[in-house]
Design a protein around this motif. Sequence first.
Motif, short mmCIF file in Angstrom:
data_model
loop_
_atom_site.label_atom_id
_atom_site.label_comp_id
_atom_site.label_asym_id
_atom_site.label_seq_id
_atom_site.Cartn_x
_atom_site.Cartn_y
_atom_site.Cartn_z
N VAL A 304 1.15 -1.44 0.02
CA VAL A 304 -0.06 -0.03 0.17
C VAL A 304 1.17 1.42 0.25
O VAL A 304 1.82 1.14 0.42
N SER A 310 -3.81 7.43 6.02
CA SER A 310 -4.82 5.92 6.71
C SER A 310 -4.04 5.14 4.27
O SER A 310 -3.88 6.43 4.00
N ILE A 312 -4.10 4.63 1.10
CA ILE A 312 -4.89 5.58 -0.02
C ILE A 312 -4.40 4.68 -2.00
O ILE A 312 -5.50 4.76 -2.09
N ASP A 313 -3.72 3.28 -1.68
CA ASP A 313 -3.51 2.89 -2.90
C ASP A 313 -2.79 1.37 -2.36
O ASP A 313 -1.74 1.76 -2.07
N SER A 315 -3.07 -2.67 -2.94
CA SER A 315 -3.94 -3.78 -1.60
C SER A 315 -2.77 -4.34 -0.16
O SER A 315 -2.28 -4.19 -0.30
N ARG A 342 -7.32 -6.46 1.97
CA ARG A 342 -7.95 -4.76 1.65
C ARG A 342 -7.62 -4.52 -0.13
O ARG A 342 -6.70 -4.35 -0.08
N ARG A 343 -8.51 -3.28 -0.67
CA ARG A 343 -8.34 -2.56 -1.47
C ARG A 343 -8.33 -1.26 -1.41
O ARG A 343 -8.81 -1.42 -0.89
N TYR A 344 -7.55 -1.01 -2.10
CA TYR A 344 -7.86 0.67 -2.66
C TYR A 344 -7.74 1.44 -3.41
O TYR A 344 -6.22 1.12 -4.59
N ARG A 346 -7.28 4.88 -6.26
CA ARG A 346 -6.70 5.99 -5.74
C ARG A 346 -7.35 6.71 -7.17
O ARG A 346 -7.18 5.96 -8.35
N SER A 352 -10.48 8.99 -2.81
CA SER A 352 -10.03 6.76 -2.80
C SER A 352 -11.06 5.96 -2.22
O SER A 352 -11.96 6.77 -1.84
N VAL A 354 -12.16 2.21 -1.15
CA VAL A 354 -11.54 1.48 -0.10
C VAL A 354 -12.38 -0.15 0.37
O VAL A 354 -13.62 0.71 0.41
N ARG A 356 -13.20 -3.64 1.92
CA ARG A 356 -12.15 -4.51 2.81
C ARG A 356 -13.06 -5.30 2.87
O ARG A 356 -14.50 -5.61 3.50
#
Length: 522
Positions: A304, A310, A312-313, A315, A342-344, A346, A352, A354, A356
Motif C-alpha cells: 500500500v 490512512s 490510499i492506494d 492492496s 483490503r483493496r485501495y 486512488r 480513494s 476502499v 475490505r
Amino acid sequence: IHDLDNKNEIVAVTNSLNGLYQLSASKDGKKLSFTSLYQSAFNIFLMNNPFESNLELNKLEPTLYISNLLKKDSSEIFVERDSSTALKSSLNDSLDIYVGNIVDTSKVYGDSVEIDFSNYIFGNDFNLPRDTNRVDDSKFTLVNNLDKQGNYKVNKYKITFSPDLIYANAGYSSLYGLQGTTVISFSDILGNHRLIGITSLQIDLKNSDYGLAYYYLPERIDYGIEAFHTARFVFLTRGFNSNLVRFRNFGAVGSLSYPLNRFKRFDAGLSWLNISQENLDDPTEVTQKVSYVIPSLSFVHDNVLWGYTSPIDGSRYRFDFYGNPGLSDSKLSFYSLQADYRRYFRFWTDYSFVFRYSGGYSAGANPQRFFIGGIENWINRSFATTDIPLESASDFAFLTAALPLRGFDYAERIGTRFSLVNMEFRFPLIRYLVTGALPILFRNILGVAFIDAGAAWNKDKNLKLFERNSNGNVVTKDLLMGTGVGARVFFLYFLVRFDVAWAYNVDGFTKPKFYISLGADF
C-alpha cells in the motif's frame, strides 16, 4: 584527476552522474574507496588502480552543466577529453569558484591541514606518540594490519550493542482504558541483532507489564524470541454483583519471518501461554489457570501507499492459521482460520475508495470467539452487554474484535465465526481551517462516507440473515448493517476520528450513534 605539474591536464576517472563522496585513497595510490547513492541507499565502493588510464572514458558525453559551461553548439554531442582546451579551462574555472585552491592530498596531513586528536581514543593497533595532540602523516600510522602476503587482515566482527531508542508513551485501549509503556531498543552497528525491552510497572511485578525480545536479522530469514508478562484489571458483572477481576498472561514466543519478495512473506511462530483469572473482590473464589501451546502460520502481502491519515492506494491481505493441539488438556484444543483482504483505489490525486473483507472460523473442543460491533479505540464507548464479554481465562487471550461495524455497540454479536464487509469513500473535506477565538490551525481534514455489514454466529445451520417481522416485512436478523459519514483530523498530535452512523435493518434506519476514536483507519 588534476595533474599539479601540468595545470591543463584534467582526466576523468569515472562517468558517474551520481555524486561520489568521502573519497579515501590508499597510501600507494592503488585503491580508492568512496560512497555513492545506489538503489535508494548509500553504499561503499572500492576502485582498483584509479590513476591508470581508462580508454573507455576517452570520450565523455557532456552533461547539461558542462554543455552550459562550454557554450557549444547543440549539435556537438561528444567532446575529446585530451584535446578540448575549453573544457579544461572551464573545469579549472569551476574548481576555483566552487572548490577553491587544489590541495595535494598526498601531503594533506601536516602540510595544509592539521587534525586535533585531543578528543580521540586510540587502541593498541595505532602507533601514536603520547607527547603531542597534533600529529602529521609520518607519526600516525596503523600497525599490525597486514598479513605475511601484504594483504589487509580480515578481523572477525564483534557484536557490540548500543541504544537506538529510549522513549515512554501513553496509549488508550478501548477495552482496558489508558495505558503507559516505556520502550528501550538496542542493536549492533550492522543492525544484525536487536534487543527490545518493554516495561509498564505498577505496584509490583504481578500487576505490571514487561517483556524482553531478541531478533536475529542478518540472513534472509528473521528469527525472534520473546518473553513477556501482562496484567489487566476489569470490572465484570455477574448477576447483581460487579467484581474487580485481574487477568494475567505470561509466557514466551518464538518466531521467524521468510520474505518471498519486497511485498510478500511467510510468518511462523510457536507460543507458550499461561493465563489466569483472579477475583480480587472475592479471594475465596478459585483462580482459573490454563496453559496453551500455540503454533501459527501466516501469509502476508502489503504494497500500500499511505496518504495523510490512512492507506490510499494498493492492496494488503493476510491469512492466518493457528490453534492449540491440546497437549496439556484436550478440552482446551481448538484451531482457527482468519482472513483479511483490503483493496485501495486512488483517483483524483487524494480521493480513494476502499473495499475490505475479513472473516474468521474457529472449531474444536474450546473454539475461539469473535465479536462484531463498534470501532477501534472508541473513547465514548458503549457495550451491547453490560461490560467486556470475558467469560473465561481463555477469552482474555483469544477473544478477538472484528471491527469496524459502525451503527452498533461493542459486542453486538458474538460467535465462533464471523464475516465482515467494509466499503469506504475517503475525500478531502477541508484543506485549511483557522479558528477564531483560539488561534488553532486545522489542515487536511479528511471526510469519509461508509457502509459496514457483518455477522457473527456459532453454528452454520442456525445462521439466519433475514426474517419477517410481526408486520410481515423482511428485516435483518443476524446480519448487521450500518452506514454514515465522518471526519479525520490531527489535533494535539493525535489523529482523531469523528463518525456518525445509523443502523439499517431494511425496514428503516435507527437513531444516529456518535463515535469519537483515535488512530488511523484500516
